[in-house]
Design a protein around this motif. Structure first.
Motif, PDB file in Angstrom:
ATOM      1  N   LEU A  86      -7.681 -49.977   1.204  1.00  0.00           N
ATOM      2  CA  LEU A  86      -8.847 -50.851   1.303  1.00  0.00           C
ATOM      3  C   LEU A  86      -9.402 -50.874   2.723  1.00  0.00           C
ATOM      4  O   LEU A  86     -10.620 -50.765   2.932  1.00  0.00           O
ATOM      5  N   VAL A  87      -8.525 -51.005   3.710  1.00  0.00           N
ATOM      6  CA  VAL A  87      -8.984 -51.066   5.102  1.00  0.00           C
ATOM      7  C   VAL A  87      -9.617 -49.742   5.509  1.00  0.00           C
ATOM      8  O   VAL A  87     -10.675 -49.720   6.157  1.00  0.00           O
ATOM      9  N   ASN A  88      -8.998 -48.627   5.149  1.00  0.00           N
ATOM     10  CA  ASN A  88      -9.539 -47.321   5.525  1.00  0.00           C
ATOM     11  C   ASN A  88     -10.912 -47.079   4.927  1.00  0.00           C
ATOM     12  O   ASN A  88     -11.757 -46.415   5.548  1.00  0.00           O
ATOM     13  N   ASN A  89     -11.149 -47.573   3.732  1.00  0.00           N
ATOM     14  CA  ASN A  89     -12.446 -47.349   3.097  1.00  0.00           C
ATOM     15  C   ASN A  89     -13.499 -48.350   3.554  1.00  0.00           C
ATOM     16  O   ASN A  89     -14.681 -48.007   3.645  1.00  0.00           O
ATOM     17  N   ILE A  90     -13.109 -49.579   3.812  1.00  0.00           N
ATOM     18  CA  ILE A  90     -14.084 -50.581   4.262  1.00  0.00           C
ATOM     19  C   ILE A  90     -14.506 -50.324   5.703  1.00  0.00           C
ATOM     20  O   ILE A  90     -15.691 -50.410   6.048  1.00  0.00           O
ATOM     21  N   ILE A  91     -13.549 -49.980   6.566  1.00  0.00           N
ATOM     22  CA  ILE A  91     -13.837 -49.830   7.995  1.00  0.00           C
ATOM     23  C   ILE A  91     -13.886 -48.369   8.412  1.00  0.00           C
ATOM     24  O   ILE A  91     -14.825 -47.924   9.066  1.00  0.00           O
ATOM     25  N   GLY A  92     -12.867 -47.590   8.034  1.00  0.00           N
ATOM     26  CA  GLY A  92     -12.841 -46.203   8.455  1.00  0.00           C
ATOM     27  C   GLY A  92     -12.833 -46.093   9.976  1.00  0.00           C
ATOM     28  O   GLY A  92     -12.050 -46.735  10.670  1.00  0.00           O
ATOM     29  N   ALA A  93     -13.745 -45.292  10.520  1.00  0.00           N
ATOM     30  CA  ALA A  93     -13.864 -45.157  11.975  1.00  0.00           C
ATOM     31  C   ALA A  93     -14.589 -46.332  12.604  1.00  0.00           C
ATOM     32  O   ALA A  93     -14.594 -46.466  13.825  1.00  0.00           O
ATOM     33  N   GLY A  94     -15.196 -47.183  11.783  1.00  0.00           N
ATOM     34  CA  GLY A  94     -15.877 -48.363  12.317  1.00  0.00           C
ATOM     35  C   GLY A  94     -17.279 -48.513  11.767  1.00  0.00           C
ATOM     36  O   GLY A  94     -17.949 -47.519  11.445  1.00  0.00           O
ATOM     37  N   ILE A  95     -17.715 -49.760  11.620  1.00  0.00           N
ATOM     38  CA  ILE A  95     -19.090 -50.071  11.220  1.00  0.00           C
ATOM     39  C   ILE A  95     -19.907 -50.179  12.503  1.00  0.00           C
ATOM     40  O   ILE A  95     -19.722 -51.107  13.296  1.00  0.00           O
ATOM     41  N   ARG A 370     -18.741 -48.248  -4.903  1.00  0.00           N
ATOM     42  CA  ARG A 370     -19.725 -49.314  -5.104  1.00  0.00           C
ATOM     43  C   ARG A 370     -19.138 -50.668  -4.711  1.00  0.00           C
ATOM     44  O   ARG A 370     -19.805 -51.508  -4.113  1.00  0.00           O
ATOM     45  N   MET A 371     -17.864 -50.885  -5.045  1.00  0.00           N
ATOM     46  CA  MET A 371     -17.195 -52.115  -4.644  1.00  0.00           C
ATOM     47  C   MET A 371     -17.041 -52.198  -3.125  1.00  0.00           C
ATOM     48  O   MET A 371     -17.279 -53.246  -2.513  1.00  0.00           O
ATOM     49  N   ILE A 372     -16.657 -51.076  -2.501  1.00  0.00           N
ATOM     50  CA  ILE A 372     -16.520 -51.045  -1.047  1.00  0.00           C
ATOM     51  C   ILE A 372     -17.869 -51.313  -0.391  1.00  0.00           C
ATOM     52  O   ILE A 372     -17.963 -52.051   0.607  1.00  0.00           O
ATOM     53  N   ASP A 373     -18.926 -50.749  -0.926  1.00  0.00           N
ATOM     54  CA  ASP A 373     -20.268 -50.964  -0.386  1.00  0.00           C
ATOM     55  C   ASP A 373     -20.647 -52.439  -0.449  1.00  0.00           C
ATOM     56  O   ASP A 373     -21.231 -52.985   0.506  1.00  0.00           O
ATOM     57  N   GLU A 410     -29.383 -52.690  13.184  1.00  0.00           N
ATOM     58  CA  GLU A 410     -29.066 -52.022  11.927  1.00  0.00           C
ATOM     59  C   GLU A 410     -27.606 -51.591  11.985  1.00  0.00           C
ATOM     60  O   GLU A 410     -27.160 -51.038  12.989  1.00  0.00           O
ATOM     61  N   TRP A 411     -26.889 -51.852  10.905  1.00  0.00           N
ATOM     62  CA  TRP A 411     -25.463 -51.513  10.854  1.00  0.00           C
ATOM     63  C   TRP A 411     -25.269 -50.281   9.994  1.00  0.00           C
ATOM     64  O   TRP A 411     -25.919 -50.125   8.950  1.00  0.00           O
ATOM     65  N   GLN A 412     -24.368 -49.424  10.441  1.00  0.00           N
ATOM     66  CA  GLN A 412     -24.082 -48.201   9.706  1.00  0.00           C
ATOM     67  C   GLN A 412     -22.595 -48.100   9.407  1.00  0.00           C
ATOM     68  O   GLN A 412     -21.783 -47.806  10.286  1.00  0.00           O
ATOM     69  N   PRO A 413     -22.205 -48.379   8.148  1.00  0.00           N
ATOM     70  CA  PRO A 413     -20.787 -48.204   7.773  1.00  0.00           C
ATOM     71  C   PRO A 413     -20.402 -46.738   7.796  1.00  0.00           C
ATOM     72  O   PRO A 413     -21.264 -45.851   7.811  1.00  0.00           O
ATOM     73  N   PRO A 414     -19.099 -46.442   7.787  1.00  0.00           N
ATOM     74  CA  PRO A 414     -18.661 -45.039   7.791  1.00  0.00           C
ATOM     75  C   PRO A 414     -19.051 -44.347   6.499  1.00  0.00           C
ATOM     76  O   PRO A 414     -19.183 -44.973   5.448  1.00  0.00           O
ATOM     77  N   LYS A 415     -19.226 -43.046   6.588  1.00  0.00           N
ATOM     78  CA  LYS A 415     -19.586 -42.273   5.404  1.00  0.00           C
ATOM     79  C   LYS A 415     -18.372 -42.104   4.501  1.00  0.00           C
ATOM     80  O   LYS A 415     -17.222 -42.203   4.934  1.00  0.00           O
ATOM     81  N   GLN A 446     -23.946 -40.070   7.333  1.00  0.00           N
ATOM     82  CA  GLN A 446     -22.775 -39.342   7.800  1.00  0.00           C
ATOM     83  C   GLN A 446     -21.964 -40.160   8.812  1.00  0.00           C
ATOM     84  O   GLN A 446     -20.946 -39.689   9.316  1.00  0.00           O
ATOM     85  N   GLY A 447     -22.443 -41.371   9.124  1.00  0.00           N
ATOM     86  CA  GLY A 447     -21.725 -42.222  10.061  1.00  0.00           C
ATOM     87  C   GLY A 447     -22.082 -41.979  11.513  1.00  0.00           C
ATOM     88  O   GLY A 447     -21.330 -42.380  12.407  1.00  0.00           O
ATOM     89  N   HIS A 448     -23.228 -41.335  11.779  1.00  0.00           N
ATOM     90  CA  HIS A 448     -23.630 -41.028  13.150  1.00  0.00           C
ATOM     91  C   HIS A 448     -24.922 -41.775  13.489  1.00  0.00           C
ATOM     92  O   HIS A 448     -25.685 -42.190  12.606  1.00  0.00           O
ATOM     93  N   ASN A 449     -25.182 -41.887  14.785  1.00  0.00           N
ATOM     94  CA  ASN A 449     -26.426 -42.489  15.264  1.00  0.00           C
ATOM     95  C   ASN A 449     -27.521 -41.430  15.190  1.00  0.00           C
ATOM     96  O   ASN A 449     -27.439 -40.407  15.885  1.00  0.00           O
TER      97      ASN A 449
END
Length: 503
Positions: A86-95, A370-373, A410-415, A446-449
């Motif tokens: 759950l943590v790896n999918n919600i946060i990953g490398a970071g929001i 979809r749940m993680i999103d 604007e927030w960008q969650p990890p891909k 893709q999780g990039h700026n």
């Protein structure tokens, strides 16, 4: 409903009374209809379903649920894996945030300032902003809730922005503080004003479970303004506090542990007694085997490879361990239940991919993503990321580093990693070509700026132009512009095939 023979008998002498009987019976049966789930009887005997509020239920069970879930995560590999997934999918490398005020100069300045601040934002001095996100999300899933306190610093501290974040476990909330407080009220350490808005959090100075804190009167609590606290938890009802995400399967996890221990002990016990030597006389068959050590003392424990001798034993019988039937099926069914309780796909919880194919795993991941999103955008970003960004811009503005305390973001969650990267890339390309998605949106997914990526692409192209290089679609083909070899590979051509030797 049809009339009975008795109704017909009454109708012959009193038809009006018979009609009233039929109508009354119909009304009674209408009233007795309802949901089977609300029926009372032998099948629902012992089913406790109190109508208490969420705060009342959490006030009674919250601390014990938290302690038991932490124990399971420490000692049960399946609970630990569920939390990690759950943590790896919600946060990953970071929001990641990106300033979106519309002023390019201001946005670049704020983004650069935030990037410098992330390395110094931890009050403990160990994690950066994205590491704190992982820790906070882990506490939210494992313990059900977590507190983040704003810590303003002096300008002399040398921080890029005079602000740090302190992560506090849910135990810091004084749950004994409940009741009426003036015109407001207290609910398990959270103070509400008369209109129901959070006004303060009553926090212990030290963790109640810390021996040093208890010795230093750390069990006393004081109110901290709610504007200084970000309280992160999943709100399933209108409750003030959260519960561990694995609460529905705490008993299932414990039962699976007990089952595995019992099965292991049974197999060890069967393996200990290899053979028993019985007497040849029928009267001696009932004599219990007796094993003594060198001193003649009875040995009352099993050991691997033990051969037990009955008194006067002459006939030997070997132990036949029974087969472990149904162990794998029971464990698989239990893990399906546990994965459902944690809302994690069975395959991600166990790593067992033996019963899936491309289509089934992709369909399962779509629902999970979809749940993680929803968790990212409806829970973690509003409860943690948005308050932290507001604290950051206010502190930067107060320090005179930016012209306004209110900078849109604007927030960008990890891909999400693609199951088939080529198909996903072609889908993004088609969306860009048809105008349903911009290039910046595709990069952000893709999780990039996007600004940083496009700037890097422009810088790379300018460098290639300065060197006079042209990149072909084939990554092996790099040519000099204006060269006679343009369009040809830089490597030496293959040598011509040698002529066949003459016989």
């Amino acid at each position: 409903m049809s009339a009975t023979w008795f109704d017909h008998a009454i109708a012959t002498v009193a038809p009006r009374m018979a009609a009233r009987r039929v109508i009354a019976r119909q009304a009674f049966e209408t009233l007795t209809r309802g949901y089977d789930g609300a029926a009372r009887g032998r099948r629902t005997e012992g089913w406790r379903a109190p109508g208490s509020s969420a705060d009342t239920e959490i006030g009674v069970a919250g601390a014990l649920l938290r302690d038991r879930m932490r124990d399971l995560v420490r000692n049960n590999p399946h609970a630990a894996k569920a939390v990690a997934v759950l943590v790896n999918n919600i946060i990953g490398a970071g929001i990641m945030p990106r300033a979106a005020s519309g002023d390019d100069t201001l946005d670049r300045k704020v983004d650069a300032l935030f990037e410098r601040w992330t390395a110094e934002c931890d009050a403990d001095g160990q994690l950066d902003f994205y590491g704190l996100q992982t820790l906070i999300c882990r506490e939210m899933v494992e313990a059900g809730e977590v507190l983040v306190r704003r810590r303003l610093r002096r300008a002399s501290d040398g921080l890029p922005v005079p602000l740090q974040l302190q992560v506090l476990e849910a135990d810091f909330l004084d749950a004994s503080k409940s009741g009426v407080l003036g015109a407001g009220r207290l609910v398990q350490g959270i103070e509400f004003d008369p209109v129901g808005k959070r006004r303060a959090y009553w926090l212990h100075a030290e963790h109640p479970g810390d021996a040093y804190g208890a010795l230093q009167n750390g069990l006393q609590s004081r109110p901290v303004p709610a504007t200084e606290i970000a309280h992160i938890y999943e709100k399933q009802r209108t409750q003030a506090r959260g519960v561990p995400w694995g609460a529905p399967v705490i008993r299932s996890l414990r039962d699976l542990d007990d089952y595995e221990v019992a099965e292991l002990v049974r197999k060890k016990t069967e393996a200990c007694v290899t053979a028993i030597v019985f007497g040849d006389d029928e009267a001696q068959q009932g004599i219990a085997p007796s094993v003594v050590d060198a001193d003649g003392n009875r040995v009352e424990q099993f050991e691997p490879g033990l051969i037990a001798y009955a008194r006067g034993g002459k006939d030997i019988r070997f132990n036949q361990p029974s087969a472990t039937g149904g162990y794998g099926e029971y464990k698989r069914a239990s893990l399906h239940t546990i994965s459902a309780g944690f809302r994690v796909p069975y395959e991600l919880l166990t790593g067992d991919l033996s019963q899936v194919n491309y289509s089934s795993i992709r369909a399962g991941l779509v629902e999970f993503r979809r749940m993680i999103d929803a968790v990212q955008w409806q829970l973690f970003i509003p409860m943690f990321c948005a308050p932290v960004w507001r604290w950051f811009t206010e502190a930067a503005w107060a320090a005179g580093q930016i012209p306004s305390p209110d900078v849109p973001v604007e927030w960008q969650p990890p891909k999400f990693e693609a199951v088939d990267p080529q198909k996903d890339a072609m889908a993004d390309l088609l969306a860009i070509r048809t105008g349903t998605m911009t290039l910046a949106q595709a990069i952000a997914r893709q999780g990039h700026n996007p600004d940083a990526v496009l700037a890097e692409i422009a810088a790379t192209n300018a460098k290639l132009d300065g060197l006079g290089l042209v990149l072909d679609s084939d990554p092996r083909r790099v040519t000099k512009t204006g060269s006679a070899q343009a369009g040809e590979p830089t490597s030496a051509p293959d040598a011509p095939a040698s002529e066949p030797e003459k016989e």
